[in-house]
Design a protein around this motif. Structure first.
Motif, short mmCIF file in Angstrom:
data_model
loop_
_atom_site.label_atom_id
_atom_site.label_comp_id
_atom_site.label_asym_id
_atom_site.label_seq_id
_atom_site.Cartn_x
_atom_site.Cartn_y
_atom_site.Cartn_z
N PRO A 10 0.81 -1.22 0.00
CA PRO A 10 0.00 0.00 0.00
C PRO A 10 0.85 1.28 0.00
O PRO A 10 0.50 2.27 -0.64
N GLU A 11 1.98 1.23 0.69
CA GLU A 11 2.86 2.42 0.72
C GLU A 11 3.42 2.72 -0.68
O GLU A 11 3.59 3.88 -1.05
N GLU A 12 3.69 1.65 -1.44
CA GLU A 12 4.21 1.84 -2.79
C GLU A 12 3.13 2.43 -3.70
O GLU A 12 3.40 3.32 -4.51
N ASP A 13 1.91 1.92 -3.55
CA ASP A 13 0.79 2.49 -4.31
C ASP A 13 0.62 3.97 -3.99
O ASP A 13 0.43 4.80 -4.89
N GLN A 14 0.69 4.29 -2.70
CA GLN A 14 0.50 5.68 -2.28
C GLN A 14 1.62 6.56 -2.85
O GLN A 14 1.36 7.66 -3.35
N LEU A 15 2.85 6.08 -2.79
CA LEU A 15 3.97 6.85 -3.32
C LEU A 15 3.82 7.06 -4.83
O LEU A 15 4.04 8.17 -5.33
N LEU A 16 3.43 6.02 -5.54
CA LEU A 16 3.20 6.13 -6.98
C LEU A 16 2.10 7.15 -7.27
O LEU A 16 2.25 8.03 -8.12
N GLU A 17 1.00 7.03 -6.54
CA GLU A 17 -0.13 7.95 -6.76
C GLU A 17 0.27 9.39 -6.46
O GLU A 17 0.00 10.29 -7.26
N GLU A 18 0.94 9.63 -5.35
CA GLU A 18 1.35 10.99 -4.99
C GLU A 18 2.31 11.57 -6.01
O GLU A 18 2.20 12.73 -6.39
N VAL A 20 2.65 10.73 -9.25
CA VAL A 20 1.97 11.01 -10.52
C VAL A 20 1.08 12.24 -10.39
O VAL A 20 1.08 13.13 -11.26
N LEU A 21 0.35 12.34 -9.29
CA LEU A 21 -0.54 13.50 -9.10
C LEU A 21 0.26 14.79 -8.95
O LEU A 21 -0.14 15.83 -9.47
N GLU A 22 1.38 14.71 -8.26
CA GLU A 22 2.21 15.91 -8.10
C GLU A 22 2.74 16.38 -9.45
O GLU A 22 2.68 17.57 -9.78
N TYR A 23 3.26 15.45 -10.23
CA TYR A 23 3.82 15.81 -11.54
C TYR A 23 2.75 16.37 -12.46
O TYR A 23 2.95 17.39 -13.11
N THR A 24 1.61 15.69 -12.53
CA THR A 24 0.57 16.15 -13.45
C THR A 24 -0.06 17.46 -12.99
O THR A 24 -0.45 18.27 -13.82
#
Length: 172
Positions: A10-18, A20-24
């Protein structure tokens, strides 16, 4: 038992999501976000991209955030207006990026002043470059004149030496 490397925590999913959202939200591409996330997570870019497309965007709590951003057009999801963030992930992301979206007036004034100074410096630089080219041209002209004068003096010196040698011969 050995832990499977292909399983996502779950931490990896959260890091990936954060990531991608930050970059976009900053106007960067998802490709650059996947690249950054792959470095952080120690996974391939393809794995991050696949996880994003097949799992994270399909989740219920992420879907509303993605839809809000897509329906806003060019606006980022930080500008909610009257609509409050739909989930905790959006709240966290909003708070992390709030300073970026709401610059203070002093920073705006300083930015405007620096921009005006930059324009002034560019004009000054262009003028200085023009003066430099003029001075270079003058220098080249003077150098040619000095070289011509030096060659004339050299010829005169040789003629004087030649004449003095002939005078000595005539005297003897």
């Amino acid at each position: 038992m050995k832990e499977r490397k292909d399983l996502w925590k779950p931490e990896e999913d959260q890091l990936l999501e954060e990531t991608v959202l930050e970059y976009t939200s900053n106007g960067d591409s998802k490709a650059s976000a996947f690249k950054k996330a792959s470095t952080k997570l120690g996974r391939t870019v393809s794995a991050c991209q696949y996880r994003w497309n097949m799992v994270i965007t399909k989740r219920e709590d992420h879907g509303s955030e993605e839809e809000a951003r897509n329906s806003a057009g060019t606006q980022t999801h930080e500008t909610y207006g009257d609509v409050p963030p739909a989930n905790l992930s959006q709240v966290i992301h909003f708070l992390k990026n709030y300073a970026k979206t709401q610059p203070n007036p002093e920073q705006l004034k300083e930015n405007k002043r620096l921009h005006e100074e930059q324009v002034h410096l560019k004009l000054q630089n262009e003028q200085l470059i023009k003066k430099l080219k003029e001075k270079e041209s003058e220098y080249k002209n003077h150098l040619l004149q000095y070289e011509e004068m030096a060659s004339i003096l050299k010829e005169a010196d040789q003629l004087l030496k030649h004449d003095s040698i002939e005078e000595k011969r005539a005297v003897h």
